[in-house]
Write a protein that holds these residues in place. Structure first.
Motif, PDB file in Angstrom:
ATOM      1  N   SER A  80      30.397 -45.642  -0.099  1.00  0.00           N
ATOM      2  CA  SER A  80      29.180 -45.470   0.770  1.00  0.00           C
ATOM      3  C   SER A  80      27.917 -45.679   0.374  1.00  0.00           C
ATOM      4  N   GLU A  85      29.892 -45.479   5.406  1.00  0.00           N
ATOM      5  CA  GLU A  85      30.982 -45.826   4.570  1.00  0.00           C
ATOM      6  C   GLU A  85      31.161 -47.212   4.488  1.00  0.00           C
ATOM      7  N   GLY A 124      30.823 -41.101  -0.833  1.00  0.00           N
ATOM      8  CA  GLY A 124      30.845 -40.350   0.667  1.00  0.00           C
ATOM      9  C   GLY A 124      31.565 -38.970   0.731  1.00  0.00           C
TER      10      GLY A 124
END
Length: 855
Positions: free
Chosen positions: A507, A514, A574
């Motif tokens: 990410s 993402e 992420g």
């Protein structure tokens, strides 16, 4: 004066000059007659002038004219009258009148019209001709006949014929010919030609075609040399210029031995020019469909011709792959050969389809039955280089490294295919970038490169290498052995034939999105990542938090169990940001806005980290992939809702207004003080100037008194010398009195001057005391406002100010932008600053100019 009605002249007397005529109509008899000049014609009442006076027709020698509706003439050339007495004309006919027949001027009789004015005879020059066409039968000609009038000569026209066109002779130069077609059966130079027949006229000179011929084109001859021949093809059965019978479709060569210049015949097509083929000593060629000694092509066969040799390729023959040089092979070169037919080479029988390798050093000319599939060279390979080799018999693929390798006849180079993502990331490393480049626009939006550089082109047969950066890890998976391995950088990764590199999709951007970053190497840290989240306090105040997390992977390279799972989470950025954001939202939701504003750093640290027994902070560990979060930094806090934003803006605005007002008052008081000081100096100077003037005035009085004394003494001596003694006594008395008066006046002026000086000094001291009192009052008020501002700053909390001071330039800019400020300054009690001067740079409005009192 003459008048006209409907085109007729009504004058009674008409003077006709020489070589002119008129037409007159007799209304009584309805007859038209002609009157020629020179004469004077008296027109009667029943006569009408129809035409004229008109010029007679004059035909110079060698000229003619055409008259329509000519009059009928007798044998003597006189016009003939009919039984009614008018001129008899031939209606619808035309007559050519030549200068030889009419040497004198002549008029046009009633009914005649000049169809064609005076025209000279047409002169036909040499090599020119006129095609004449008969309009009607006359003499031995019939209507429609055509014949040629050749020059040089003068063409005298006749009324029964017309000139169809003028033609010129075509010049036949050396090595040229005219292509001529017969329009109808005729005889040309004693040779009978049929209609439509085409032939060549090769005789040099001027050629004027008859009416039965037409010139199609001029044909240039082709010059033949020792190195050039003509390839011809017959379009019909005929005997060529060299006396050889040719059949339709036959092809042959014309070389210099047959003629130095060849003019293409009408039944010949030039297929092309054939250049001489020359073979040097080390050259060869393969002739396809060779022609034997009888001129019969051997279709489907090939013939090897070695140098030194020269020849023309005959029709139907062609070279396979052109002229080729003998293959000179060094010790590092070889040729991969394949037999197209059974043959015997070097006392060895080669079967059709068999492959073998010829190695250098040597010179090699392949037979016509052998094809060269490939020219190979030895591949030098360093320690960190390799190639993928496939055995075409067994199908085995292996990697060859650290040697000089020559492929055998059973081996080929194998191309290792990679996914588009891996190709893209390898291309970025080749261009010097580990990640896909990130581009930031003026508005702050980020975009990531999606295409690999154009200049990058990977050799798929070469072993794939990847430079693992320092403090990174690369995962390789062998699909054949079903196992993976991890390589730590810095190191050079060389992929085996069945290995693939794991692609990391991380990410990126702020807030995190993402699949923004792709990389082949996993950086182990320590590093930081930035994220922006929205939190909501217990009193429903929503805020933007910009956070920076410091992280690293907690691994021990000597213990595989600590790093085997670092690739278990493909997007560790992420996942970590989501997990931390969840903890922070939960912690902030239990605090009010005021509490969070004072203890934001402490609240977030407590939400993420735990403490041990000694109160030390314990880093946050994500056990799934051994990711360790070591610190959290608040880079910016910004309200989401407009009401919260406005309240903060009002608070900041009030602080700015207080500072601005203080500065304005200080400047105003300073201006008034300077004004009063200047006014006092001016008054003092005026008093000094007045005292100096009084001194001068006293001196003037003294001089005037002395002058009066001298004058009085002179008068007394003049009036009576006898009374000199009395006058002297009176004069001395008056002088003494004057001196006493002067002294009295001097004392009076001096006393008044001292009194005025004392009064002005007292006034100046009073005003100065008033100004100092007012300045002290304003200073106390300013100190009160500064103390109030300092207490306001201290109410924000030391930790909050410390965290604000630690934030980066980008966070400061966004925070100030959200608060509506362009800058701020943090001080403490140990390092005070002059707030009166500092406020000058914190406001946008310029300071009012100071009014100085003119001198």
């Amino acid at each position: 004066m003459a008048t006209r009605k409907k085109g007729h002249v009504t004058d009674s007397i008409i003077r006709i000059p020489p070589n002119k005529y008129i037409h007159v109509l007799d209304n009584n008899e309805n007859l038209r007659r002609i009157v020629e000049g020179p004469c004077t014609f008296v027109k009667k009442e029943h006569e009408i002038l129809l035409k004229g006076p008109e010029d007679m027709i004059v035909l110079p020698p060698g000229n003619y004219c055409v008259v329509s509706n000519p009059v009928v003439r007798d044998e003597g050339g006189k016009p003939v009258l009919n039984k009614y007495g008018e001129y008899q004309i031939r209606q619808g006919r035309e007559e050519i009148r030549q200068s030889e027949q009419f040497p004198e001027p002549f008029p046009l009789y009633p009914g005649e019209e000049l169809e064609k004015p005076t025209t000279p005879y047409r002169i036909v020059e040499t090599n020119m001709g006129l095609i004449i066409k008969a309009l009607r039968d006359f003499d031995d000609k019939h209507a429609g006949d055509r014949w040629l009038f050749k020059g040089p000569g003068v063409y005298i026209p006749k009324i029964q014929e017309e000139i169809e066109k003028e033609i010129s002779a075509s010049i036949i130069k050396q090595n040229q010919a005219l292509k001529i077609r017969t329009l109808r059966d005729t005889t040309v130079k004693g040779i009978k030609r049929k209609a439509g027949e085409v032939w060549l006229e090769r005789e040099q000179g001027a050629y004027l075609p008859s009416v039965d011929e037409e010139i199609i084109t001029s044909i240039e001859g082709k010059v033949l040399t020792d190195k050039k021949a003509l390839h011809l093809k017959a379009t019909a059965n005929f005997k060529d210029h060299y006396g050889i019978e040719r059949r339709a479709g036959e092809e042959w060569l014309v070389t210099k031995e047959m003629a130095e210049v060849h003019i293409r015949d009408v039944y010949e097509d030039i297929v092309g020019e054939i250049r001489l083929t020359t073979l040097a000593r080390n050259q060869y060629c393969i002739v396809v469909n060779p022609v034997d000694a009888k001129g019969i092509p051997q279709f489907g066969k090939c013939e090897l011709r070695r140098g030194e040799a020269t020849f023309f390729l005959k029709p139907g023959e062609s070279l396979k792959d052109g002229i080729q040089s003998a293959r000179v092979l060094s010790e590092h070169q070889s040729l991969l050969l394949q037999a197209r037919e059974d043959l015997k080479e070097d006392d060895e029988v080669k079967k059709s389809g068999m492959k073998w390798v010829v190695r250098g050093p040597r010179e090699y000319i392949p037979p016509a039955e052998v094809s060269i599939l490939e020219e190979r060279e030895s591949i030098p390979l360093d320690e960190n280089e390799g190639i993928y080799v496939r055995n075409i018999k067994t199908g085995e693929v292996r990697i060859v490294k650290n040697t000089v390798y020559m492929l055998t006849s059973e081996e080929i180079l194998w191309e290792k295919e990679l996914s588009d993502e891996v190709e893209e990331l390898l291309s970025f490393q080749a261009s010097g970038s580990g990640f896909a480049p990130v581009f930031v626009s003026d508005s702050g939006d980020r975009s990531y490169a999606k295409k690999k550089p154009v200049a990058y082109k990977r050799n798929k047969t070469r072993a794939i290498t990847f430079r693992a950066p320092h403090n990174s890890a690369v995962q390789l998976f062998d699909y054949k052995a079903k196992k993976s391995r991890i390589v730590f950088g810095p190191d050079l990764v060389i992929l085996e034939p069945y290995e693939e590199i794991t692609v990391l999709r991380l990410s990126g951007d702020v807030p995190k999105r993402e699949n923004q970053l792709k990389n082949l190497a996993l950086l182990l840290g320590p590093d930081f990542m930035t994220d922006q989240i929205i939190v909501e306090t217990s009193d429903h105040a929503r805020l933007y938090l910009r956070l920076a997390y410091s992280w690293k992977f907690d691994i021990d390279k000597s213990r595989p169990e600590t790093y085997n799972n670092i690739f278990s989470v493909s997007d560790f950025v992420g996942e970590a940001c989501k997990s931390l954001a969840s903890r922070i939202r939960g912690a902030v939701s239990g605090e009010t806005f005021e509490q969070f504003h004072k203890r934001s750093s402490e609240i977030i640290q407590q939400a993420v980290f735990k403490k041990d027994e000694n109160g030390n902070r314990i880093p946050f560990l994500i056990k799934t992939n051994n990711l360790l979060i070591t610190s959290v930094d608040i880079q910016g806090v910004e309200p989401v809702e407009e009401s919260t934003r406005k309240s903060l803006e009002m608070s900041v605005k009030l602080s700015i207004d207080i500072t601005t007002k203080t500065q304005e008052d200080k400047a105003k008081h300073e201006a008034e003080r300077l004004e009063q000081q200047a006014k006092g100096e001016r008054d003092k100077q005026a008093i000094d100037d007045e005292a100096e003037a009084e001194k001068k005035r006293i001196k003037l009085y003294q001089l005037q008194a002395e002058s009066d004394s001298v004058e009085t003494t002179g008068k007394a001596l003049a009036l009576a010398r006898a009374k000199a003694e009395a006058a002297e006594i009176d004069g001395k008395a008056e002088v003494k009195q004057a001196e006493l008066q002067v002294n009295a006046l001097k004392i009076t002026q001096q006393a008044e001057l001292e009194l005025a000086k004392s009064r002005y000094e007292a006034e100046i001291l009073h005003k100065k005391a008033m100004i100092d009192l007012e300045v002290e009052t304003n200073k106390k008020l300013a100190e009160i406002e500064a103390e109030k501002f300092q207490k306001t700053i201290e109410s924000l909390g030391q930790k909050t100010l410390v965290e604000m001071a630690r934030a980066g330039p980008e966070t400061q800019a966004k925070l100030l932008k959200g608060l509506g400020l362009k800058g701020y300054m943090i001080i403490d009690a140990k390092n005070p600053i002059n707030l009166f001067n500092t406020a000058q740079g914190m406001i946008n409005a310029p300071v009012p100019p100071q009014n100085h009192m003119p001198e």
